[in-house]
Write a protein that holds these residues in place. Structure first.
Motif, PDB file in Angstrom:
ATOM      1  N   ARG A 100      10.999  -1.502  -6.173  1.00  0.00           N
ATOM      2  CA  ARG A 100      10.223  -1.395  -7.401  1.00  0.00           C
ATOM      3  C   ARG A 100       8.732  -1.577  -7.135  1.00  0.00           C
ATOM      4  O   ARG A 100       7.896  -0.945  -7.775  1.00  0.00           O
ATOM      5  CB  ARG A 100      10.720  -2.435  -8.419  1.00  0.00           C
ATOM      6  N   GLY A 101       8.383  -2.441  -6.187  1.00  0.00           N
ATOM      7  CA  GLY A 101       6.969  -2.640  -5.876  1.00  0.00           C
ATOM      8  C   GLY A 101       6.314  -1.367  -5.366  1.00  0.00           C
ATOM      9  O   GLY A 101       5.209  -0.993  -5.777  1.00  0.00           O
ATOM     10  N   ILE A 102       7.010  -0.643  -4.470  1.00  0.00           N
ATOM     11  CA  ILE A 102       6.458   0.595  -3.916  1.00  0.00           C
ATOM     12  C   ILE A 102       6.422   1.698  -4.975  1.00  0.00           C
ATOM     13  O   ILE A 102       5.418   2.407  -5.125  1.00  0.00           O
ATOM     14  CB  ILE A 102       7.276   1.045  -2.691  1.00  0.00           C
ATOM     15  N   SER A 103       7.533   1.858  -5.717  1.00  0.00           N
ATOM     16  CA  SER A 103       7.593   2.948  -6.700  1.00  0.00           C
ATOM     17  C   SER A 103       6.583   2.738  -7.828  1.00  0.00           C
ATOM     18  O   SER A 103       6.047   3.703  -8.386  1.00  0.00           O
ATOM     19  CB  SER A 103       9.010   3.073  -7.280  1.00  0.00           C
ATOM     20  N   THR A 104       6.289   1.489  -8.161  1.00  0.00           N
ATOM     21  CA  THR A 104       5.286   1.233  -9.198  1.00  0.00           C
ATOM     22  C   THR A 104       3.905   1.660  -8.744  1.00  0.00           C
ATOM     23  O   THR A 104       3.096   2.155  -9.535  1.00  0.00           O
ATOM     24  CB  THR A 104       5.284  -0.262  -9.579  1.00  0.00           C
ATOM     25  N   GLY A 105       3.636   1.505  -7.456  1.00  0.00           N
ATOM     26  CA  GLY A 105       2.368   1.995  -6.926  1.00  0.00           C
ATOM     27  C   GLY A 105       2.218   3.494  -7.129  1.00  0.00           C
ATOM     28  O   GLY A 105       1.129   3.988  -7.441  1.00  0.00           O
ATOM     29  N   THR A 136       4.393   1.268 -16.014  1.00  0.00           N
ATOM     30  CA  THR A 136       3.788   0.370 -15.035  1.00  0.00           C
ATOM     31  C   THR A 136       3.816  -1.068 -15.515  1.00  0.00           C
ATOM     32  O   THR A 136       4.123  -1.990 -14.742  1.00  0.00           O
ATOM     33  CB  THR A 136       2.335   0.792 -14.744  1.00  0.00           C
ATOM     34  N   ILE A 145       5.707  -4.030 -13.439  1.00  0.00           N
ATOM     35  CA  ILE A 145       5.005  -5.218 -12.935  1.00  0.00           C
ATOM     36  C   ILE A 145       5.571  -6.473 -13.585  1.00  0.00           C
ATOM     37  O   ILE A 145       5.745  -7.512 -12.924  1.00  0.00           O
ATOM     38  CB  ILE A 145       3.495  -5.092 -13.196  1.00  0.00           C
ATOM     39  N   TRP A 174       1.568  -9.110  -8.035  1.00  0.00           N
ATOM     40  CA  TRP A 174       2.295  -7.849  -7.911  1.00  0.00           C
ATOM     41  C   TRP A 174       1.444  -6.674  -8.396  1.00  0.00           C
ATOM     42  O   TRP A 174       1.558  -5.564  -7.865  1.00  0.00           O
ATOM     43  CB  TRP A 174       3.611  -7.914  -8.688  1.00  0.00           C
ATOM     44  N   THR A 209       0.772  -3.376  -6.094  1.00  0.00           N
ATOM     45  CA  THR A 209       1.076  -2.002  -6.502  1.00  0.00           C
ATOM     46  C   THR A 209      -0.156  -1.105  -6.461  1.00  0.00           C
ATOM     47  O   THR A 209      -0.057   0.085  -6.168  1.00  0.00           O
ATOM     48  CB  THR A 209       1.700  -1.975  -7.907  1.00  0.00           C
ATOM     49  N   ILE A 216      -0.547  -0.022  -2.899  1.00  0.00           N
ATOM     50  CA  ILE A 216       0.401   1.050  -2.607  1.00  0.00           C
ATOM     51  C   ILE A 216      -0.091   2.371  -3.199  1.00  0.00           C
ATOM     52  O   ILE A 216       0.009   3.433  -2.575  1.00  0.00           O
ATOM     53  CB  ILE A 216       1.794   0.710  -3.171  1.00  0.00           C
ATOM     54  N   ALA A 217      -0.654   2.305  -4.404  1.00  0.00           N
ATOM     55  CA  ALA A 217      -1.142   3.519  -5.068  1.00  0.00           C
ATOM     56  C   ALA A 217      -2.221   4.226  -4.246  1.00  0.00           C
ATOM     57  O   ALA A 217      -2.344   5.451  -4.296  1.00  0.00           O
ATOM     58  CB  ALA A 217      -1.690   3.176  -6.456  1.00  0.00           C
TER      59      ALA A 217
END
Length: 599
Positions: free
Chosen positions: A149-154, A446, A450, A486, A490, A493-494
């Motif tokens: 979830r952390g990566i996909s939220t980015g 988002t 988060i 978090w 994210t 990551i974005a």
């Protein structure tokens, strides 16, 4: 502060102010008014939060329609409205099959997951796993969720940043940081209560805007081309392929892939992903949560179909208006200023010639459709396929030049198709509304994500392993701190998400790498009552390694990874448990708790 450093900070924002002039005053008025209204409403509704029950679950007080719209808003990120029309433009309607397993998953969740989660009064889905198995299984599952979830939220933060960057010609990194910071601040303050209430308004605006967008695309077509004829023209180019009954393991989107692989993906996403579990745990009762999920199951497929349909209509629009060879104009501009400019100009001229031939052919197809002239319809269909293939060859040659000029360039332009169309064809004011819709979708999904990352970190890590005797004040403080942490993660990551190709597929591929394993753990917990914690813990680790290995080999469509991961956990755990027969004499207290729950 030294003047030179002050200039470094001020210059990007002066560029931002200058570039915003490319949008009309009406567009900015609509955009800002919509966003400020949503934020103000969320802040107003989230006032008076005093504990983590209010911050993480909104005091479990929401009605079913509120739950349903919140669930839909969490899933429908900006990626949905940015990538899906582009995917339909390039590949047709087949992606809608991805959601065919959703209604079935909602039924299973309503029967099994919701009653147990409500009766346990858990904050996260992973609390249940410790009661059923042990703390290490709970921790492992929570960790898998946090990574995914952390990566996909980015990625969901990057999507609207891409839009604003392209429209206003602002540096993508700066845009990502600005948008990410806005969402993080909003989420850190409001928690679940603000998220849920704003999502109610967001989905209302989104539904209305989609209707307006669809009607406007039809209006922009030639006067004699209505909806039915537009779909027929797109169909002759192979774009209305909504159903594929073949059992093809090399095809990501078929009826069977959607029903089977999609079912397991949706079941895992809605049943074990805290970003969704946290939404329906806000329901005031089991009945309200169930009705909210059923509402989502009934409306999601028509909504996604409508979004893809807009992409098909955009395709028809570009049969009568010349499209660019490559929709990402940033890379095209770099090519025009490179040593390959002359080669690109030749390709552009060839592209124009082919388009003119295709336009003439499409006009002939329209006449043949009006007269129901089957012979000419078939002739036009065949000729269109040949011309489209030639235009694709021109595009491929352009992509080769782009790569030569910039080896790091992204050659998938699906994410730019709808954006390019809106900015060039929509009237003033509506451009701002469509950008606002994408912003709203990003804010909703988002913020939920988060918030769920903070919930899992607070409940499953902080309160379980770090401070089990924390006060309500400490819990609330750390919930906000973890939300901020978090949020920053994210955003980082974005900043690297532009290398992932089609964003919609990237998110679903990432989910498929983890969701099968997580779902398998929960299926074992609910239905395989003789399996204990040690067996499922080992099985989960082995299954995740197995799934990642299969994905790396790239032998089957990614949706099947959800089924494979789930079955792998169940089968491996079963055989490991058989090998631990010496433990069978030890009473399984966790199973007793499970039996009491079901009673």
């Amino acid at each position: 502060m030294d003047g030179r450093y002050l200039a470094i900070y001020i210059y990007p924002f002066s560029v931002l102010f200058y570039e915003t002039l490319f949008m009309s005053t009406a567009d900015w008025a609509v955009l800002l008014l919509t966003l400020l209204s949503i934020v103000a409403y969320g802040i107003y509704k989230s006032r008076g939060i005093k504990n983590i029950d209010g911050y993480l679950l909104g005091n479990r007080s929401l009605p079913w329609y509120h739950v349903g719209l919140s669930v839909m808003a969490t899933q429908a990120s900006a990626i949905t409205f940015l990538s899906a029309p582009g995917l339909a433009y390039s590949s047709g309607m087949s992606f809608v099959q991805f959601y065919f397993g959703l209604p079935l998953a909602m039924i299973v969740l309503c029967i099994t997951f919701i009653p147990i989660f409500h009766r346990l009064k858990v904050f996260t889905a992973y609390e249940f796993l410790e009661k059923r198995f042990d703390v290490k299984t709970r921790g492992l599952t929570a960790l898998l969720f946090l990574i995914q979830r952390g990566i996909s939220t980015g990625i969901t933060i990057f999507a609207p940043a891409l839009i604003i960057s392209t429209i206003l010609h602002i540096d993508l990194t700066l845009t990502t940081l600005v948008i990410g910071s806005f969402v993080v601040i909003y989420t850190t303050y409001g928690g679940t209560k603000a998220v849920s209430h704003t999502q109610l308004l967001q989905m209302s605006i989104i539904f209305g805007s989609l209707l307006i967008a669809g009607m406007l695309v039809i209006h922009l077509l030639p006067a004699d081309i209505g909806l039915s004829k537009a779909l027929h023209i797109a169909g002759k180019s192979g774009k209305t392929n909504a159903l594929d009954f073949t059992f093809d393991l090399n095809n990501n989107y078929t009826l069977w892939t959607g029903l089977i692989g999609g079912f397991f993906l949706q079941l895992s996403y809605f049943g074990t992903d805290q970003s969704q579990v946290g939404r329906y745990l806000t329901g005031s009762s089991i009945k309200e949560s169930r009705m909210g999920l059923i509402m989502n199951g009934l409306l999601k497929i028509p909504m996604q179909f409508a979004i893809l349909l807009i992409g098909i209509l955009v395709f028809t629009y570009y049969q009568y208006h010349q499209p660019p060879i490559f929709f990402n104009q940033v890379e095209v501009q770099k090519l025009k200023e490179s040593p390959y400019a002359a080669s690109y100009q030749e390709l552009e001229q060839k592209h124009t010639q082919l388009f003119q031939q295709r336009e003439s052919l499409v006009n002939g197809l329209g006449t043949a459709l009006d007269q129901d002239d089957q012979e000419n319809i078939e002739f036009s269909r065949t000729a269109l396929h040949q011309l489209n293939a030639q235009m694709q060859q021109v595009k491929d040659s352009t992509l080769t030049l782009i790569k030569k000029n910039n080896p790091a360039a992204e050659t998938n332009d699906n994410n730019y198709v709808f954006l390019s169309f809106v900015t060039k064809a929509f009237p003033k004011g509506l451009i701002g509304l469509l950008i606002a819709v994408i912003f709203l979708a990003s804010m909703g999904s988002t913020a939920s994500a988060i918030n769920s990352l903070a919930s899992t970190t607070t409940i499953d890590i902080y309160k379980r392993f770090i401070n089990r005797n924390a006060t309500e004040k400490q819990d609330l403080l750390w919930s906000r701190i973890f939300t901020l942490i978090w949020g920053i993660f994210t955003v980082v990551i974005a900043l690297y998400a532009n290398k992932l190709g089609n964003l919609l597929e990237a998110v679903n591929i990432l989910g498929s790498l983890f969701y099968g394993t997580i779902l398998g753990i929960f299926i074992v917990a609910f239905y395989m009552k003789k399996i204990q914690g040690k067996a499922v813990f080992i099985a989960a680790i082995l299954s995740e390694i197995f799934v990642v290995g299969i994905w790396y080999l790239d032998k089957i469509p990614f949706l099947w990874l959800n089924l494979i991961g789930c079955l792998a956990v169940m089968i491996i755990a079963y055989f490991i448990q058989l090998s631990l027969r010496n433990n069978s004499a030890v009473p399984n207290t966790s199973n007793t708790q499970q039996n009491n729950l079901e009673k």
